[in-house]
Design an enzyme around this catalytic site. Sequence first.
Site, PDB file in Angstrom:
ATOM      1  CE  LYS A   6       0.294  37.464   1.190  1.00 38.44           C
ATOM      2  NZ  LYS A   6       0.245  36.913   2.544  1.00 38.44           N
ATOM      3  CG  ASN A  33      10.063  30.766   6.685  1.00 39.42           C
ATOM      4  OD1 ASN A  33       9.237  30.741   7.597  1.00 39.42           O
ATOM      5  ND2 ASN A  33      11.192  31.428   6.788  1.00 39.42           N
TER       6      ASN A  33
HETATM    7  N1  GLU Z   1       3.317  36.867   4.543  1.00 37.64           N
HETATM    8  C1  GLU Z   1       3.017  36.645   5.926  1.00 37.64           C
HETATM    9  C2  GLU Z   1       1.549  36.319   6.112  1.00 37.64           C
HETATM   10  O1  GLU Z   1       0.867  35.853   5.231  1.00 37.64           O
HETATM   11  C3  GLU Z   1       3.517  37.786   6.803  1.00 37.64           C
HETATM   12  C4  GLU Z   1       2.962  39.126   6.471  1.00 37.64           C
HETATM   13  C5  GLU Z   1       3.688  40.270   7.179  1.00 37.64           C
HETATM   14  O2  GLU Z   1       4.592  40.009   7.937  1.00 37.64           O
HETATM   15  O3  GLU Z   1       3.295  41.405   6.915  1.00 37.64           O
HETATM   16  O4  GLU Z   1       1.017  36.472   7.166  1.00 37.64           O
END
Ligand code: GLU
Length: 416
Positions: A105, A220
Amino acid sequence: MAELNPFKISQIQLDEAVGVLGLDKGTHELLRWPMREFRFTLPVKMDTGETRVFHGYRVQYNGARGPTKGGLRWHPDETIDTVRALAAWMTWKTAVVDIPLGGGKGGVTCNPKEMSDGEKERLARAYIRAAAPHLAVDRDVPAPDVYTTPQIMAWMMDEYETIAGHKHPGMITGKPIPLGGSQGRGDATARGGVYTVREAAKVLNIDAAKATYAVQGFGNAGQFGASLHQEILGGGTLVAISDSGGGVMSKSGIDPQKAIHHKLETGRVAGLPGTTPISNEDLLELDVDVLYPSALENVITGDNAGKIKAKISCELANGPTTPEADKILFEKGVFVIPDFLANAGGVTVSYFEQVQNTYNYYWTLDDIHSQLDRKMTDAFQAVYAMSKKEKVHMRLAAYLVSVSRVAEACKLRGWV
Ligand code: GLU
């Protein structure tokens, strides 16, 4: 407050799962910490001509099952510990849907609501200039998250390709469709969540088409969740929605499309015609069949968990429920579909996007929906079966499924 530090929370959740699984000390310690983390100092020229220095992070939590994968969040409250926690949850998320990726992340401490498009573009490019040596389709792959968009992904890919000198569409996902994005990525997080609600309603004998529901957080995930609930489940009454500016409710039902339109026009849900105001706190405690926490961490805590009346809590947000609250909800019989299962649809379609980028051949929307449905349904069934077998709540069951998969990969690699 230790109870509300998301990274500490992620470690407490892991510790409990390791205790049940009986993993050895070395594996436990390895899984408690990120394998790698970066902090970037990002100077950006603002529209006024002055330079502002932003702080950015990228955490590659665990790559035993594949390249690390996970979004980039731009938020004023971002810290290394929020990013660490989110990276840990990504590790369990990719494992629960059984895709060949690890977890990572990133984040930047900033307030995009106060930045122009030009400033956002310069920040996106600065981030990639700093992070590029550590990113690649076979290394670590970012995506959108809170307050980051397909446009920001496009700028980032462009900066990366400019540095590399050739094309690398799979280095980032959640791109706009004309630049190699996937059909169905935009609503994938919410869609996957609604598929898990459909499965939960079946095992709980709830008539999903007649269910009442409330959505906390109208970004979103929340906006798509509000409309897909009715589309996928064949009905349901949306009784309340909220965002950081407060909430609105209507017993006779809110039209999701009208609410999305109002939010687009005014920037908030407050003032939606035909509704009365409700606070974020009161919304969580409404007597509804399904609650969708779809904003940020730590909204259901030891303080309010006893007052939650929903039958199902489908966590489209990451980390909305603290461990103390989990115990209370379990005792009360609230069926929680935990975050890294409920919101795994986004990363699942990100994975499909990478596969399509690598093939350079693109699937139809129908293909994406049916593959996503299969992944989410299988993941739900695996977690539900584990919760029945071990007589534990769904979050602990999800941890048991995911942690054993990641631990097995670590062992096969000879790390432990
Ligand atoms: N940010 C999204 C999550 O927390 C998607 C992560 C991604 O697509 O790599 O799952």
